[in-house]
Design an enzyme around this catalytic site. Structure first.
Site, short mmCIF file in Angstrom:
data_model
loop_
_atom_site.label_atom_id
_atom_site.label_comp_id
_atom_site.label_asym_id
_atom_site.label_seq_id
_atom_site.Cartn_x
_atom_site.Cartn_y
_atom_site.Cartn_z
N TYR A 1 21.63 29.18 30.28
CA TYR A 1 20.54 28.48 29.68
C TYR A 1 19.32 29.02 29.97
O TYR A 1 18.37 29.03 29.06
CB TYR A 1 20.78 27.04 30.43
CG TYR A 1 19.48 26.04 29.96
CD1 TYR A 1 19.41 25.28 28.85
CD2 TYR A 1 18.50 25.98 30.67
CE1 TYR A 1 18.48 24.56 28.38
CE2 TYR A 1 17.28 25.17 30.51
CZ TYR A 1 17.22 24.35 29.36
OH TYR A 1 16.26 23.73 29.07
N1 LIG Z 1 14.16 16.35 28.87
C1 LIG Z 1 13.95 17.21 30.01
O1 LIG Z 1 13.80 16.75 31.06
C2 LIG Z 1 13.52 18.54 29.75
C3 LIG Z 1 13.29 19.42 30.55
C4 LIG Z 1 12.76 20.76 30.36
C5 LIG Z 1 12.96 21.21 29.10
N2 LIG Z 1 13.16 20.39 28.18
C6 LIG Z 1 13.25 20.75 26.66
O2 LIG Z 1 12.83 20.12 25.71
C7 LIG Z 1 13.29 19.80 24.60
C8 LIG Z 1 13.70 18.41 24.29
O3 LIG Z 1 14.60 17.94 25.57
P1 LIG Z 1 15.44 16.62 25.19
O4 LIG Z 1 15.76 16.28 26.47
O5 LIG Z 1 14.78 15.79 24.11
O6 LIG Z 1 16.69 17.38 24.34
P2 LIG Z 1 18.09 16.82 23.82
O7 LIG Z 1 18.37 15.38 24.19
O8 LIG Z 1 19.24 17.52 24.39
O9 LIG Z 1 17.93 17.11 22.42
C9 LIG Z 1 17.91 18.14 21.79
C10 LIG Z 1 18.31 18.07 20.29
O10 LIG Z 1 18.82 19.53 19.92
C11 LIG Z 1 19.81 19.27 18.85
N3 LIG Z 1 20.92 20.36 18.88
C12 LIG Z 1 21.52 20.73 20.11
N4 LIG Z 1 22.30 21.68 19.78
C13 LIG Z 1 21.95 22.02 18.57
C14 LIG Z 1 22.52 22.83 17.53
N5 LIG Z 1 23.65 23.77 17.67
N6 LIG Z 1 22.13 22.89 16.29
C15 LIG Z 1 21.29 21.96 15.77
N7 LIG Z 1 20.91 21.04 16.63
C16 LIG Z 1 21.27 20.98 17.77
C17 LIG Z 1 20.61 17.97 19.50
O11 LIG Z 1 20.88 17.22 18.10
P3 LIG Z 1 21.89 16.16 17.95
O12 LIG Z 1 21.18 15.11 18.82
O13 LIG Z 1 21.63 15.39 16.49
O14 LIG Z 1 23.28 16.53 17.85
C18 LIG Z 1 19.65 17.15 20.28
O15 LIG Z 1 19.16 15.93 19.60
C19 LIG Z 1 14.66 20.78 24.83
O16 LIG Z 1 14.07 22.23 24.05
C20 LIG Z 1 14.66 21.06 26.03
O17 LIG Z 1 15.30 22.29 26.44
C21 LIG Z 1 13.56 19.16 28.20
#
Ligand SMILES: NC(=O)c1ccc[n+]([C@@H]2O[C@H](COP(=O)([O-])OP(=O)(O)OC[C@H]3O[C@@H](n4cnc5c(N)ncnc54)[C@H](OP(=O)(O)O)[C@@H]3O)[C@@H](O)[C@H]2O)c1
Length: 236
Positions: free
Chosen positions: A148
């Site tokens: 990751y």
């Molecule tokens: N949440 C945190 O605390 C945190 C911390 C550090 C960084 N981030 C970054 O912030 C961003 C948003 O975080 P989040 O927690 O909202 O992420 P999340 O809930 O995991 O959502 C990411 C979205 O990406 C989509 N996705 C995953 N694999 C995919 C694929 N193969 N093709 C197309 N779409 C795909 C998923 O779509 P579906 O749901 O439609 O399947 C999911 O809704 C991400 O880039 C994450 O790495 C988040």
């Protein structure tokens, strides 16, 4: 051509951070196109609020190219591209290569190809931006989530390369968050441990990413930068 009304594309906006940013953009008057992989309640919500939904699975080159084709069928211009889609997969013994490849495809190959093919759409907009949502973990590496972390570090590198390649027409920046939102299944012990890692000690939610995104969209002089949004995690 185009336009103050060219839409902003945000990937992976069916839930959590992507959904929040898409809703905030719509509320602030930006037309939105978003990609979704799973038909979650957030997809219907965004459609009701006027966003255009495009199904996409970035697990393969074919899936990414099919998305780009569908995108071009929906619009001939874009104000910005926000690469938010992400997967956080474990590395189970024997299946490491599959996990690495899946995360490589979503964190690096999809942004790379979408940027290459989306540049022409962005060129029709007076102001144009690409924003990569990365992760603060790339600052120090990760012994447990090596794949990751490496694929998000690759995304940071794309920020620098595309910023140079597309200047001055398109600004290209990143946002590197640490903890934003827990998963519902995270238990109290995990939450306490995660909160203790930052100086601010809070779960800030998705709004801090929207604030960062708006800063990058609104600034005429920031490109090739990755904005750290980590609650002072580097201080501890
Ligand atoms: N949440 C945190 O605390 C945190 C911390 C550090 C960084 N981030 C970054 O912030 C961003 C948003 O975080 P989040 O927690 O909202 O992420 P999340 O809930 O995991 O959502 C990411 C979205 O990406 C989509 N996705 C995953 N694999 C995919 C694929 N193969 N093709 C197309 N779409 C795909 C998923 O779509 P579906 O749901 O439609 O399947 C999911 O809704 C991400 O880039 C994450 O790495 C988040």
């Amino acid at each position: 051509m185009a336009s103050a009304s060219a839409p902003i594309l945000i990937t992976g906006a069916s839930q959590r951070v992507g959904l929040h940013c898409a809703q905030r953009l719509l509320a602030d008057g930006f037309p939105v196109i978003f990609s979704y992989r799973s038909e979650r309640p957030g997809v219907a919500l965004l459609r009701e609020q006027g966003a255009i939904a495009i199904h996409a699975d970035f697990a393969s080159e074919a899936g990414i190219m099919a998305f780009i084709e569908a995108l071009k069928a929906h619009t001939d211009s874009l104000r910005a591209i926000v690469h938010n889609a992400s997967q956080w997969l474990g590395e189970t013994p024997g299946a490491e290569a599959e996990a690495f490849t899946r995360m490589y495809n979503v964190h690096m190959l999809a942004p790379y190809l979408i940027n290459l093919h989306g540049a022409e759409l962005l060129s029709h907009s007076e102001f144009a931006d690409i924003v990569h949502i990365s992760d603060d973990v790339t600052r120090k590496g990760s012994s447990k989530h090596t794949a990751y972390c490496a694929t998000k570090a690759g995304l940071d590198s794309l920020t620098l390369s595309f910023a140079a390649r597309f200047a001055p027409a398109i600004k290209v920046n990143g946002i590197a968050p640490a903890l934003l939102m827990f998963q519902p299944e995270d238990n109290a012990a995990y939450r306490a441990q995660a909160l203790a890692k930052s100086a601010m000690g809070i779960e800030p939610g998705a709004e801090v990413i929207y604030q960062s995104l708006r800063y990058l969209l609104d600034s005429p002089y920031v490109t090739g930068t990755t904005l750290t949004v980590n609650g002072g995690r580097h201080l501890k």
